[in-house]
Design a protein around this motif. Sequence first.
Motif, PDB file in Angstrom:
ATOM      1  N   THR A 176      -9.226  -8.395 -33.571  1.00 36.22           N
ATOM      2  CA  THR A 176      -9.835  -8.258 -34.967  1.00 36.22           C
ATOM      3  C   THR A 176      -8.703  -7.855 -36.019  1.00 36.22           C
ATOM      4  OG1 THR A 176     -11.547  -7.076 -36.267  1.00 36.22           O
ATOM      5  CG2 THR A 176     -10.698  -5.942 -34.105  1.00 36.22           C
ATOM      6  N   ASN A 198     -15.154 -14.396 -37.757  1.00 38.01           N
ATOM      7  CA  ASN A 198     -15.726 -13.166 -38.415  1.00 38.01           C
ATOM      8  C   ASN A 198     -14.819 -11.843 -38.270  1.00 38.01           C
ATOM      9  OD1 ASN A 198     -16.203 -12.717 -35.895  1.00 38.01           O
ATOM     10  ND2 ASN A 198     -18.427 -12.437 -36.103  1.00 38.01           N
ATOM     11  N   LYS A 199     -13.977 -12.085 -37.420  1.00 37.91           N
ATOM     12  CA  LYS A 199     -12.935 -10.779 -37.337  1.00 37.91           C
ATOM     13  C   LYS A 199     -11.619 -11.137 -38.276  1.00 37.91           C
ATOM     14  CE  LYS A 199     -15.698  -8.874 -34.191  1.00 37.91           C
ATOM     15  NZ  LYS A 199     -16.357  -7.850 -34.433  1.00 37.91           N
ATOM     16  N   LYS A 254     -10.133  -6.466 -38.907  1.00 40.75           N
ATOM     17  CA  LYS A 254     -11.041  -5.719 -39.461  1.00 40.75           C
ATOM     18  C   LYS A 254     -11.212  -4.290 -38.689  1.00 40.75           C
ATOM     19  CE  LYS A 254     -13.565  -9.621 -41.234  1.00 40.75           C
ATOM     20  NZ  LYS A 254     -15.091 -10.252 -41.846  1.00 40.75           N
TER      21      LYS A 254
END
Length: 280
Positions: free
Chosen positions: A132, A104-105, A134
């Motif tokens: 990450t 999810n990163k 993001k």
Amino acid sequence: MNKNIKLGEINTLKINRASEPGLYLISQDETEVLLPNVYIKQGMSLGQEIEVFIYTDSEDRLVATTLTPKAMINEIQYLEVVDTAKFGAFVDIGLPKDILVPINKQKSTFKVGEKRLVKIIEDEKSHRLIGTEKFIKNFNRNTKNFKRNDEVNIIIYQKTPLGFKVVINEEYEGMIFHSEIFTKVNIGDKKVAYIKTVREDGKLDLSLQKIGEEKSLDDVNKVIDVLKNNNNILNVTSKSDAENIINLFGMSKKRFKAVLNTLVTTNQVHIEDNSIRLHH
């Protein structure tokens, strides 16, 4: 000395006691952390203060190392992908334990062997260091204190039709337009740049060269150095192809013309039919 041990940073800690697995270091609030035997250097002694990087081991315990990682907490770095799993991918940070970039990163699927621009952060749930991609949405837009020609550190992270997007001083977003680039640049490059325009949206336009008079002497010296490295003569003039000028001197044709005029006026360079020659 830090009162508390700070994850993902260089800490100054005191050697408190020796044990079979290594040396235990202590902070001012008396928190202990292990420096494993593999990192112990000759001359370390009880009571001595040493600088160590703090991360977590495979069992999520704080551990110290004398190694310096490729990136610390809140830093952005171009890192190689070394392994992938269903829940994420691992990047090499220069330590025995690789850093996880959770699914999810990630902005797109990671592949082993490629390099990705990653920011190191602390995971809020596990309190481990993770990576990450993001980090874009979290750029600082308060850029009012920047002035034209301020020197900044940048990482190039994306190529666009207009130019290259960059991260400035780890927290601001900027753009270098193709028209401002007179040298080869690649995604992941770290460079020094200069503020050209502070935009109303909080973004910054940059140049890889100082703007205006401040850079004139540097450019004059650059042309002289290139001439000296080519037996004091080059088959190039102000009428030469712009790409050839960029490749030779790393500056625009317009800038080269101005520098050449300065060199001729100061009698440092003589222009011949299709070449320039450095005066002795």
